[in-house]
Design an enzyme around this catalytic site. Sequence first.
Site, PDB file in Angstrom:
ATOM      1  N   ASN A 340       2.158   7.081   8.373  1.00  0.00           N
ATOM      2  CA  ASN A 340       3.233   6.100   8.126  1.00  0.00           C
ATOM      3  C   ASN A 340       3.249   5.167   9.561  1.00  0.00           C
ATOM      4  O   ASN A 340       3.635   5.834  10.544  1.00  0.00           O
ATOM      5  CB  ASN A 340       4.663   6.453   8.032  1.00  0.00           C
ATOM      6  CG  ASN A 340       5.044   7.152   6.801  1.00  0.00           C
ATOM      7  OD1 ASN A 340       4.163   7.173   5.802  1.00  0.00           O
ATOM      8  ND2 ASN A 340       6.102   7.688   6.271  1.00  0.00           N
ATOM      9  N   GLU A 421       2.449   4.453   4.417  1.00  0.00           N
ATOM     10  CA  GLU A 421       3.484   3.120   4.638  1.00  0.00           C
ATOM     11  C   GLU A 421       2.880   2.616   5.725  1.00  0.00           C
ATOM     12  O   GLU A 421       2.352   3.035   6.771  1.00  0.00           O
ATOM     13  CB  GLU A 421       4.879   3.515   5.211  1.00  0.00           C
ATOM     14  CG  GLU A 421       5.644   4.473   4.025  1.00  0.00           C
ATOM     15  CD  GLU A 421       6.900   4.882   4.731  1.00  0.00           C
ATOM     16  OE1 GLU A 421       7.525   4.066   5.592  1.00  0.00           O
ATOM     17  OE2 GLU A 421       7.610   5.809   4.279  1.00  0.00           O
ATOM     18  N   PHE A 484      11.601  -5.403   3.754  1.00  0.00           N
ATOM     19  CA  PHE A 484      10.119  -5.136   4.114  1.00  0.00           C
ATOM     20  C   PHE A 484       9.195  -5.326   2.639  1.00  0.00           C
ATOM     21  O   PHE A 484       8.316  -4.940   2.639  1.00  0.00           O
ATOM     22  CB  PHE A 484      10.198  -3.606   4.372  1.00  0.00           C
ATOM     23  CG  PHE A 484      10.257  -3.005   5.745  1.00  0.00           C
ATOM     24  CD1 PHE A 484       8.932  -2.888   6.545  1.00  0.00           C
ATOM     25  CD2 PHE A 484      11.533  -2.670   6.000  1.00  0.00           C
ATOM     26  CE1 PHE A 484       9.340  -2.783   7.826  1.00  0.00           C
ATOM     27  CE2 PHE A 484      11.354  -2.215   7.696  1.00  0.00           C
ATOM     28  CZ  PHE A 484      10.609  -2.160   8.528  1.00  0.00           C
TER      29      PHE A 484
HETATM   30  C1  NOJ Z   1       9.912   4.989   7.342  1.00  0.00           C
HETATM   31  C2  NOJ Z   1      10.583   5.592   6.161  1.00  0.00           C
HETATM   32  O1  NOJ Z   1       9.866   6.490   5.344  1.00  0.00           O
HETATM   33  C3  NOJ Z   1      11.038   4.341   5.392  1.00  0.00           C
HETATM   34  O2  NOJ Z   1      12.047   5.308   4.603  1.00  0.00           O
HETATM   35  C4  NOJ Z   1      11.915   3.477   5.952  1.00  0.00           C
HETATM   36  O3  NOJ Z   1      12.336   2.546   5.270  1.00  0.00           O
HETATM   37  C5  NOJ Z   1      10.502   2.574   6.602  1.00  0.00           C
HETATM   38  N1  NOJ Z   1       9.897   3.391   7.783  1.00  0.00           N
HETATM   39  C6  NOJ Z   1      10.824   1.574   7.597  1.00  0.00           C
HETATM   40  O4  NOJ Z   1      11.811   1.675   8.538  1.00  0.00           O
END
Ligand code: NOJ
Length: 530
Positions: A340, A421, A484
């Site tokens: 991520n 992510e 996002f």
């Molecule tokens: C990481 C997390 O897994 C997710 O839940 C979160 O919304 C995003 N980053 C953005 O902060």
Amino acid sequence: MKTAKLKCVIIVTYFLIASISAVKSSTEELTNVKRSDFPHEFLFGAATSAYQVEGAFHEDGKSLSNWDIFCHIDGNVIDGSNAEIADDHYHRFMEDIEIMESLGLTAYRFSISWSRVLPRGKLGVINQVAIDFYSKIIDNLVLRGIRPFVTLFHFEFPHELEERFGGWLSPLMQEEYVYFAEVCFRSFSDRVKHWLTFNEINLYAEFAYERAVFPPLRCSPPFGDCASGNSDVEPLVVAHNMLLAHGQAAKLYREKFKSKMDGVLGITVSAFMYVPLTDDENDKEAANRALAFNNGWTLDPLVFGEYPPEMRKIHGSELPRFSAEQSLLLSKSIDFIGINHYGTLYAKDCIHSGCICNDSSCTAGSDRAIRGYVYTAGERDGIPIGERTGMDRFYVVPRGMEDIVDYIKERYNNVPMFVTENGFSYPVEKDDSFQLHDVGRIQFHRSYLAHLAQAIRKGGDVRGYFVWSLMDNFEWSNGYGIKFGLYQIEHPTLKRIPKLSATWYTDFLNKSTIFDAPISCNDASRLQSQ
Ligand code: NOJ
């Protein structure tokens, strides 16, 4: 009219030429990217998590989770909101899957709500309505050729487990988790090939037990002034319990369920990139330490069976130990690493220069308290490392994507990776004007993808990329102000409205083979004027 058309043709030609002449050696300038820069079988998806999108917080047998309780206490969520309804994905999942299909996604990452499936944990019954709900999602994804990537723990669990024995601070949580994992494996592993046991253990341990911005709000000075907690030790204990829970679940999966589809199991880490604040050797060392403390904390045990040497040296006896048997259980317990990645931070050494970290200089704003004797920040002499976003520590540094993949590739012998992510949110004050015409988000994904493609060309075994997120959603303690999504959720109708980035992603996936994804004349001029 004629002049406008000419201007438009010039701008679009400019972007086309730029896209053809993307100079791959000058990596800092990579912004152009096309689908065909990635391997043929590379997966492109979007991600969400149960609590952030589902809503239906107390419906069809779901119990109250740690987050339901947390959100209902004044002051815990910035805008006073909660996720009782969120995006109402629980009732609108079919529409959302159709959206995914229309985008041309080949994968979708989502999580299963523990408090929906096992409202009372091991003590109670399995909630069949919840199993049916996730079954329907999975079936409909598979039907459309969209690979389900299922995360088991994405920060949410039945609150009763917190009340009964203190949640992840207790080793009892391991048994609870393994039971939950088994129920999910048994119900879905005939159709789900990609499993993620935990989302961001490193961030969870820190946010919930060091900085207290997540439930159960535990911390101690200088990190914060909580009613109870120990910011030095508790994050380590919590992560330890989670890692052991992962190890047992992975073993169970491999023994009893893997064979159903020759499935694979991994984990995600919140993977910031760190660069030294100065050219000083000590700061270079500090950047390496920050990487080890951040990523290695989770990944070293699951690949090598031990905490990173950098952590063992500094924490000494504070750091829990794995027995020989546990070490064996954990090592090689992941088939892939989920990255991520959002941004890059500066790292400054605090061993040799003895940073004095008081409350205001280390914990406020984008700065963070010292872990591993490293002070990390997004600014140097008041100048940000990259464009600021809506999130404190997420600065736009596209090159960081390439660097973090290189780093993980080297440290973990190129274990297969997925970018689970990657996403962009506008600073809150800018968001309204750019909400639907989100050219900044398009630029973000293009440049991060360009650097990802570069990392793959250099040999990184990365197999997929997930945009965070499919749609705007509940951004934890930040509420709904930080967005996002590729889709906007209109309130109160909850109508899904595609942003420009959704169109760009579709074009990127479906039309870009020789050229970069096309952009219209209007978009091109806006991109230039940003
Ligand atoms: C990481 C997390 O897994 C997710 O839940 C979160 O919304 C995003 N980053 C953005 O902060």
